[in-house]
Design a protein around this motif. Structure first.
Motif, PDB file in Angstrom:
ATOM      1  N   ARG A 164      -5.642  -1.850  -5.801  1.00 45.49           N
ATOM      2  CA  ARG A 164      -4.602  -0.837  -5.579  1.00 45.49           C
ATOM      3  C   ARG A 164      -4.172  -0.172  -6.880  1.00 45.49           C
ATOM      4  O   ARG A 164      -3.885   1.025  -6.902  1.00 45.49           O
ATOM      5  N   THR A 174       3.078   1.971   7.117  1.00 40.70           N
ATOM      6  CA  THR A 174       2.693   2.172   5.717  1.00 40.70           C
ATOM      7  C   THR A 174       2.900   3.626   5.312  1.00 40.70           C
ATOM      8  O   THR A 174       3.383   3.918   4.212  1.00 40.70           O
ATOM      9  N   PRO A 201       0.806  -1.231   0.000  1.00 36.96           N
ATOM     10  CA  PRO A 201       0.000   0.000   0.000  1.00 36.96           C
ATOM     11  C   PRO A 201       0.833   1.272   0.000  1.00 36.96           C
ATOM     12  O   PRO A 201       0.460   2.258  -0.658  1.00 36.96           O
ATOM     13  N   GLU A 237      -2.414  -4.040   5.136  1.00 34.90           N
ATOM     14  CA  GLU A 237      -3.788  -3.602   5.340  1.00 34.90           C
ATOM     15  C   GLU A 237      -4.639  -4.674   6.016  1.00 34.90           C
ATOM     16  O   GLU A 237      -5.485  -4.379   6.844  1.00 34.90           O
TER      17      GLU A 237
END
Length: 363
Positions: A61, A322, A12, A44
């Protein structure tokens, strides 16, 4: 020397960094997204994804972050677990959200009908991956012909992970470029390397500078080859190492708060405390970066502005692992595009940033 071809872990943070790049930079970036094997825990989900989830996560994504521009999707690390059917599903879902997505194939893949079926029509239709120690131009050309591909429609990714980077190795790289160029007229030959260590090189509350040897080696190699610069391209692994070894355990645990900040000649790595709240720890990390000579200024990229505001206490949070990965990648992508642009006489405007007044200390 553009576009720039970063090999990015399909996490991510990397996708977010690509999606939030300003359009003036996005047009000069062509990522190679490397699909992790299913043993890798997804940030995630907080667990290992199922085989079906891998395909849908990649599609989701890509759709959010890179839906319209050319990119390469490299399934080689996950292909054994996914199988031919799983890889086909991965590309079916991913290309539905980005029709300009291209497969990356290995030499053995070129003889696999299931992989051949992934190749679309177009002026560029595939990436071919090879390790620098396995470069064999004659075998490569023969495999391409048997697969019905044309060299001028293929981008070669030559991975120099594990090579002894430095000016002494530049002649060997130049020779590889010459051999490949002499065998066929490729769309482009992409040099891919990273000098960043495989493991975080510092302990808690430490900092270090790592020379950008992958960059200086590439520049030295350009002087050792007869290949026209337009047929060569630069790639690295973003703000990460080139050895993509994924853990076999469940993963998890406390993230190590740190940032990797790419400067003109070195990467500055600053690590915070391994205990306590992340917010004050990362504020201090960001403060060290903006006070260093490596800092490019707030207006260099949105990541730089965010780092500056974090350091000044102007943000509600300093993010999580992230988010730190996104900051690393976002700044790095802009740094490399600007470095390559300067070699071609291309200049980029600075970002506009909001002005803040800072209150002085009251005595």
């Amino acid at each position: 020397m553009l576009p720039y071809y970063p090999a990015l872990r399909a996490k991510p943070g990397e996708f977010a960094a690509c999606g939030r790049l300003a359009p003036r930079y996005q047009g000069h970036v062509c990522p190679r997204f490397v699909v992790p094997p299913p043993q890798e825990s997804d940030p995630e989900k907080g667990r290992r994804p199922t085989l079906d989830e891998i395909a849908y996560m990649m599609g989701d994504r890509l759709g959010k972050s890179w839906p319209h521009r050319r990119a390469f999707l490299d399934p080689q690390l996950a292909s054994a677990a996914l199988g031919d059917e799983g890889v086909a599903t991965l590309f079916r879902i991913a290309t539905a959200v980005n029709s300009r997505l291209l497969p990356v194939l290995t030499i053995p893949d070129l003889a696999n009908p299931a992989r051949q079926a992934l190749i679309p029509d177009g002026d560029v239709n595939a990436g071919i991956y090879m390790d620098f120690e396995e470069v064999d131009p004659a075998t490569l050309v023969e495999a391409l012909q048997k697969a019905g591909l044309r060299p001028e429609q293929s981008v070669l990714f030559v991975d120099f992970t594990g090579a002894p980077l430095g000016v002494d190795f530049a002649p060997a790289i130049g020779e590889i470029f010459d051999q490949l160029d002499g065998a066929a007229r490729w769309r482009q030959i992409v040099y891919q390397a990273s000098a960043y260590p495989d493991k975080l090189p510092i302990g808690a509350n430490e900092r270090t500078l790592i020379p950008r040897a992958e960059w200086t080696t590439f520049q030295a190699a350009l002087k050792e080859t007869g290949v026209h610069p337009d047929r060569l391209a630069y790639g690295d692994f973003g703000a990460d190492c080139g050895r993509m070894v994924f853990p076999t355990g469940k993963g998890g645990g406390r993230p190590r708060p740190h940032l990797r900040y790419t400067g003109r000649t070195h990467t500055l790595v600053v690590r915070g405390s391994d205990s306590g709240s992340f917010k004050p720890t990362m504020r201090n990390v960001c403060k060290q970066i903006i006070e260093s000579k490596e800092f490019s200024g707030r207006s260099f990229s949105p990541a730089d502005d965010r780092i500056w505001r974090n350091a000044k206490g102007m943000t509600d949070t300093c993010g999580d692992a992230t988010g730190w990965r996104e900051l690393n990648t976002s700044h790095h992508l802009v740094r490399i595009v600007r470095d390559l642009g300067s070699m071609s006489g291309i200049e980029f405007e600075e970002d506009a940033v909001a002005e803040f007044s800072e209150q002085g200390t009251l005595l």
